[in-house]
Design a protein around this motif. Sequence first.
Motif, PDB file in Angstrom:
ATOM      1  N   ASN A 125      -3.827  -2.152   9.804  1.00  0.00           N
ATOM      2  CA  ASN A 125      -4.189  -3.509  10.220  1.00  0.00           C
ATOM      3  C   ASN A 125      -4.142  -4.481   9.051  1.00  0.00           C
ATOM      4  O   ASN A 125      -3.724  -5.642   9.194  1.00  0.00           O
ATOM      5  N   LEU A 126      -4.568  -4.013   7.880  1.00  0.00           N
ATOM      6  CA  LEU A 126      -4.542  -4.857   6.683  1.00  0.00           C
ATOM      7  C   LEU A 126      -3.113  -5.252   6.326  1.00  0.00           C
ATOM      8  O   LEU A 126      -2.843  -6.410   5.955  1.00  0.00           O
ATOM      9  N   MET A 127      -2.172  -4.327   6.452  1.00  0.00           N
ATOM     10  CA  MET A 127      -0.785  -4.624   6.134  1.00  0.00           C
ATOM     11  C   MET A 127      -0.197  -5.632   7.112  1.00  0.00           C
ATOM     12  O   MET A 127       0.603  -6.502   6.727  1.00  0.00           O
ATOM     13  N   VAL A 128      -0.562  -5.552   8.372  1.00  0.00           N
ATOM     14  CA  VAL A 128      -0.087  -6.521   9.359  1.00  0.00           C
ATOM     15  C   VAL A 128      -0.551  -7.923   8.968  1.00  0.00           C
ATOM     16  O   VAL A 128       0.227  -8.903   8.993  1.00  0.00           O
ATOM     17  N   GLU A 129      -1.806  -8.037   8.580  1.00  0.00           N
ATOM     18  CA  GLU A 129      -2.349  -9.332   8.216  1.00  0.00           C
ATOM     19  C   GLU A 129      -1.796  -9.828   6.876  1.00  0.00           C
ATOM     20  O   GLU A 129      -1.642 -11.039   6.676  1.00  0.00           O
ATOM     21  N   TRP A 130      -1.494  -8.917   5.963  1.00  0.00           N
ATOM     22  CA  TRP A 130      -0.872  -9.313   4.690  1.00  0.00           C
ATOM     23  C   TRP A 130       0.517  -9.892   4.938  1.00  0.00           C
ATOM     24  O   TRP A 130       0.893 -10.899   4.329  1.00  0.00           O
ATOM     25  N   ARG A 131       1.289  -9.284   5.815  1.00  0.00           N
ATOM     26  CA  ARG A 131       2.622  -9.817   6.119  1.00  0.00           C
ATOM     27  C   ARG A 131       2.508 -11.215   6.729  1.00  0.00           C
ATOM     28  O   ARG A 131       3.331 -12.094   6.434  1.00  0.00           O
ATOM     29  N   ALA A 132       1.498 -11.431   7.549  1.00  0.00           N
ATOM     30  CA  ALA A 132       1.282 -12.767   8.102  1.00  0.00           C
ATOM     31  C   ALA A 132       0.920 -13.764   6.993  1.00  0.00           C
ATOM     32  O   ALA A 132       1.388 -14.918   6.988  1.00  0.00           O
ATOM     33  N   VAL A 157      -8.195 -16.986   2.539  1.00  0.00           N
ATOM     34  CA  VAL A 157      -7.453 -16.399   3.659  1.00  0.00           C
ATOM     35  C   VAL A 157      -8.003 -14.990   3.866  1.00  0.00           C
ATOM     36  O   VAL A 157      -7.783 -14.090   3.061  1.00  0.00           O
ATOM     37  N   ARG A 158      -8.720 -14.803   4.938  1.00  0.00           N
ATOM     38  CA  ARG A 158      -9.459 -13.564   5.155  1.00  0.00           C
ATOM     39  C   ARG A 158      -8.746 -12.655   6.143  1.00  0.00           C
ATOM     40  O   ARG A 158      -7.929 -13.107   6.950  1.00  0.00           O
ATOM     41  N   TRP A 159      -9.066 -11.371   6.065  1.00  0.00           N
ATOM     42  CA  TRP A 159      -8.590 -10.434   7.075  1.00  0.00           C
ATOM     43  C   TRP A 159      -9.711 -10.161   8.073  1.00  0.00           C
ATOM     44  O   TRP A 159     -10.887 -10.412   7.799  1.00  0.00           O
ATOM     45  N   LYS A 160      -9.303  -9.677   9.205  1.00  0.00           N
ATOM     46  CA  LYS A 160     -10.264  -9.470  10.280  1.00  0.00           C
ATOM     47  C   LYS A 160     -11.171  -8.274   9.985  1.00  0.00           C
ATOM     48  O   LYS A 160     -10.736  -7.255   9.494  1.00  0.00           O
ATOM     49  N   GLU A 212       5.378   0.975   1.565  1.00  0.00           N
ATOM     50  CA  GLU A 212       5.601  -0.304   2.233  1.00  0.00           C
ATOM     51  C   GLU A 212       4.893  -1.437   1.505  1.00  0.00           C
ATOM     52  O   GLU A 212       5.389  -2.570   1.450  1.00  0.00           O
ATOM     53  N   SER A 213       3.737  -1.141   0.923  1.00  0.00           N
ATOM     54  CA  SER A 213       2.999  -2.198   0.233  1.00  0.00           C
ATOM     55  C   SER A 213       3.775  -2.750  -0.955  1.00  0.00           C
ATOM     56  O   SER A 213       3.688  -3.947  -1.258  1.00  0.00           O
ATOM     57  N   PHE A 214       4.544  -1.922  -1.637  1.00  0.00           N
ATOM     58  CA  PHE A 214       5.366  -2.407  -2.747  1.00  0.00           C
ATOM     59  C   PHE A 214       6.464  -3.337  -2.232  1.00  0.00           C
ATOM     60  O   PHE A 214       6.754  -4.373  -2.847  1.00  0.00           O
ATOM     61  N   LEU A 245      -5.853   5.206   7.991  1.00  0.00           N
ATOM     62  CA  LEU A 245      -4.593   4.712   8.519  1.00  0.00           C
ATOM     63  C   LEU A 245      -4.818   3.509   9.432  1.00  0.00           C
ATOM     64  O   LEU A 245      -4.054   2.530   9.393  1.00  0.00           O
ATOM     65  N   HIS A 246      -5.836   3.568  10.243  1.00  0.00           N
ATOM     66  CA  HIS A 246      -6.131   2.469  11.168  1.00  0.00           C
ATOM     67  C   HIS A 246      -6.410   1.177  10.401  1.00  0.00           C
ATOM     68  O   HIS A 246      -5.796   0.128  10.647  1.00  0.00           O
ATOM     69  N   ASP A 247      -7.336   1.231   9.446  1.00  0.00           N
ATOM     70  CA  ASP A 247      -7.751   0.006   8.758  1.00  0.00           C
ATOM     71  C   ASP A 247      -6.686  -0.503   7.798  1.00  0.00           C
ATOM     72  O   ASP A 247      -6.460  -1.714   7.704  1.00  0.00           O
TER      73      ASP A 247
END
Length: 367
Positions: free
Chosen positions: A336-343, A357-360, A123-125, A331-333
């Motif tokens: 969450n990182l991928m959700v914030e990257w899409r944003a 632009v930071r992640w939580k 998904e990251s690609f 998987l958890h972290d």
Amino acid sequence: MMGIQPNLLNQLVSLLLGASVAGVLIFFLSSEGIGPQPSAAGISSWANGTMAFPDAPAQDANRTAKVDVASPNEANNTAQAAEQEQELERLLRAVADEDRTVIMTSVNEAWAAEGSLLDLFLESFKNGERIAHFVDHLLIVALDAGALERCRAVHPHCYLLPPPAGDSSDLSEEKVFMSKDYIDLVWSKVRLQQRILELGYNFLFTDVDIMWFRDPFERMSVAAHMVTSSDFYFGEPYSPVNAPNTGFLYVKSSRRTVGVFEAWREARLSFPGKHEQQVLNEIKFELVAKRGLRLQFLDIVHNAGFCNNTRDFNTLYTMHANCCVGLGAKLHDLGNLMVEWRAYRGMDDEQRRRGPVRWKVPGICIH
């Protein structure tokens, strides 16, 4: 014959007849193929430059049988090894780019399962910046049959890594960090990487718990023989003082780098119980000083990890879930990182320029 005694004449005739019969017998045996003949396998081996010197003559019939007849298991193992080699070469040709570079990762059944690390990795690609095409050059190495089956369901280029001879470890489950199975697993990766170099291919190995966001080749020097990410980076890209993380490792194929991998694997015996990254950290100064290895360490500003990162999407190329033990935590972290990257990808240029632009934080592992 005049002057020869009858008794001497009879002995001479007998000798000539005996020699004639022996000659006829030798001719008959050789024409029937009973004498030593090159087998089809021997001719093939000779043509390929691999034919061994013949064994010493057997001393008895039983020993002859043992020398000349391969056991079914040996024959099967040889055939299987040849098939595995051919499959590896076929896959490398299929995925390599015009510079003979392949991207590769490895998964066991737990990491390849639906909803696990492999899905996040791919998904990251898709969600990265102009990196979707790298999937065409990706070889996924399956460490067990379950991983191979799952890989083939989501990707066209999958290779089942054969275990070392005599190794019966079960690599299908999540392995406890630094257990024997875990250490065997990571060293099997190094063995395969060396073979890829020997076949003339460059590789970029990436752990499956690394998310790709931008093209990491932009951060690599063309002068380097080997490029590695860093657990800890102290500012100088070619200084072996930096701490390597071989979960993200680029190597250019050459005699020098093949020799480096041979030395790396041999050094395992000097550091029992240590995994491949720890051993490289022990021998990195020697590799640089004695083998002339140009080893580049990547700045954590761009190739970050949970161990140490700058928390800025504007400069981030890859993110590694290192310093994080346990599949669930990773998987958890990373999820969450991928959700914030899409944003972040949905922001306009002005919003990004205001950065960083930071992640939580914190997550289970990320800080």
